[in-house]
Design a protein around this motif. Structure first.
Motif, mmCIF file in Angstrom:
data_model
loop_
_atom_site.group_PDB
_atom_site.id
_atom_site.type_symbol
_atom_site.label_atom_id
_atom_site.label_comp_id
_atom_site.label_asym_id
_atom_site.label_seq_id
_atom_site.Cartn_x
_atom_site.Cartn_y
_atom_site.Cartn_z
ATOM 1 N N PHE A 264 0.852 -1.188 0.000
ATOM 2 C CA PHE A 264 0.000 0.000 0.000
ATOM 3 C C PHE A 264 0.894 1.247 0.000
ATOM 4 N N GLN A 265 0.397 2.315 -0.648
ATOM 5 C CA GLN A 265 1.169 3.565 -0.714
ATOM 6 C C GLN A 265 0.673 4.559 0.335
ATOM 7 N N ASP A 266 1.562 5.495 0.677
ATOM 8 C CA ASP A 266 1.141 6.595 1.554
ATOM 9 C C ASP A 266 0.567 7.728 0.702
ATOM 10 N N LEU A 267 0.235 8.846 1.343
ATOM 11 C CA LEU A 267 -0.427 9.940 0.618
ATOM 12 C C LEU A 267 0.476 10.534 -0.456
ATOM 13 N N ALA A 268 1.796 10.346 -0.304
ATOM 14 C CA ALA A 268 2.732 10.852 -1.313
ATOM 15 C C ALA A 268 2.918 9.861 -2.453
ATOM 16 N N GLY A 269 2.175 8.735 -2.414
ATOM 17 C CA GLY A 269 2.275 7.738 -3.476
ATOM 18 C C GLY A 269 3.494 6.838 -3.342
ATOM 19 N N ILE A 270 4.080 6.798 -2.148
ATOM 20 C CA ILE A 270 5.298 6.003 -1.920
ATOM 21 C C ILE A 270 4.917 4.676 -1.255
ATOM 22 N N ASP A 271 5.514 3.569 -1.734
ATOM 23 C CA ASP A 271 5.281 2.268 -1.090
ATOM 24 C C ASP A 271 5.603 2.393 0.399
ATOM 25 N N ARG A 272 4.663 2.018 1.273
ATOM 26 C CA ARG A 272 4.855 2.304 2.696
ATOM 27 C C ARG A 272 4.547 1.122 3.611
ATOM 28 N N VAL A 273 3.510 0.341 3.262
ATOM 29 C CA VAL A 273 3.095 -0.778 4.119
ATOM 30 C C VAL A 273 2.837 -1.996 3.229
ATOM 31 N N SER A 274 3.328 -3.161 3.660
ATOM 32 C CA SER A 274 2.963 -4.399 2.971
ATOM 33 C C SER A 274 2.268 -5.315 3.953
ATOM 34 N N GLY A 275 1.505 -6.229 3.420
ATOM 35 C CA GLY A 275 0.798 -7.152 4.292
ATOM 36 C C GLY A 275 0.196 -8.293 3.505
ATOM 37 N N ALA A 276 -0.304 -9.275 4.260
ATOM 38 C CA ALA A 276 -0.931 -10.446 3.665
ATOM 39 C C ALA A 276 -1.652 -11.204 4.779
ATOM 40 N N PHE A 277 -2.478 -12.185 4.390
ATOM 41 C CA PHE A 277 -3.160 -12.964 5.435
ATOM 42 C C PHE A 277 -2.768 -14.436 5.334
ATOM 43 N N ILE A 278 -3.054 -15.155 6.390
ATOM 44 C CA ILE A 278 -2.608 -16.544 6.457
ATOM 45 C C ILE A 278 -3.803 -17.466 6.296
#
Ligand code: SAM
Length: 278
Positions: A264-278
């Motif tokens: 997911f990107q932040d408000l500046a359009g920069i990659d900021r958070v990754s995630g996934a589910f199990i």
């Protein structure tokens, strides 16, 4: 002793001369803090004298700011999501981009009646405290390796009225055998020797909060590798990372058996958070 107006002008000149971009604002905030007044008081009564010992303290804090020490450490507080958090050099100063992590966690908690959440590397407690206050049906555990950080975070939770179970230790060690519905983390992710560590007041922040002492992905690797045994089925792992660590993060998640790894990107359009589910 000098007047508020003289102090303000002098402080702006000192901070501008030291190359501080926010000289005018910082001078104002320092003066408001020491004089115990508001901006309007500075404008309306600039002739008012800054009494001793406030004048000496102001001069000392100004000198520290001119050397690059972040204003938040001088004031002992920083704002995050509209709340004021106590900070000290034992904790990272809250960054606005960490709001992305909070928003995503709140989204994943929707529809769960009494979710359990753990915040790994809680620092000042901004993530755990914000989630506890904004999702009151969730129960929050927060972990940090730093005893001093845990003390600050516990104090913030108390002052802001958040119920959080704080535990000191190395990543998942304090939650051995426990499972959660969501795991959130803003781990240290700056690579050892990254030139940014020497800029913008970062030398004053705790190095263990900024860098993993390796390639920037060492803490993320550990968290991803150990997360699945601490998640309930369908549970999400979400973590903040550097602008160039999205792809590597998704690869780590997929290799560890997580589904639908996404960045997911932040408000500046920069990659900021990754995630996934199990
Ligand atoms: C980037 S800071 C994040 C602080 C806070 N969550 C925030 O977002 O402002 C990373 C935090 O991880 C903690 N930390 C570093 N290594 C750790 C470890 N092995 N186990 C637990 N916490 C650790 C640091 O003390 C620091 O508070």
């Amino acid at each position: 002793m000098r007047s508020l107006g003289e102090n303000w002008r002098n402080a702006q000149a000192v901070l501008t001369g030291a190359g501080i971009d926010s000289a005018r604002l910082d001078a104002r905030l320092l003066l408001e803090y020491l004089a115990g007044c508001r901006y309007t008081d500075l404008l309306m009564a600039p002739e008012k004298i800054l009494e001793s010992p406030a004048q000496q303290v102001f001069d000392a804090l100004l000198a520290r700011r001119a050397k690059g020490e972040p204003l938040a450490y001088l004031l002992g507080e920083a704002e995050f999501r509209g709340r004021v958090f106590q900070v000290s050099p034992a904790v990272l100063i809250p960054r606005p981009e960490t709001e992305v992590l909070i928003e995503l966690a709140l989204e994943k908690l929707q529809g769960l009646s009494a979710p359990k959440v753990v915040d790994l590397g809680t620092g000042s407690g901004i993530v755990a405290v914000s989630l506890a206050l904004e999702c009151p049906r969730a129960s929050l555990v927060a972990v940090d390796l730093s005893q001093d950080a845990i003390a600050i975070a516990r104090n913030n939770a108390g002052r802001l009225g958040a119920k959080v179970d704080f535990r000191e230790g190395d990543w998942f060690s304090p939650v051995a055998g426990e499972r959660f519905d969501t795991i959130v983390s803003n781990p240290p992710y700056v690579a050892d020797g990254d030139p940014h560590l020497a800029l913008n007041g970062l030398p004053f922040e705790p190095q263990m909060a900024l860098t993993d002492g390796a390639d920037g992905l060492a803490c993320i690797r550990r968290i991803v590798a150990d997360a699945s045994v601490h998640l309930n089925p369908g549970g999400w792992l979400l973590f903040e990372h550097g602008y160039d660590q999205g792809e590597a993060s998704r690869n780590l998640l997929t290799a560890a058996g997580f589904k639908a790894a996404v960045t997911f990107q932040d408000l500046a359009g920069i990659d900021r958070v990754s995630g996934a589910f199990i």
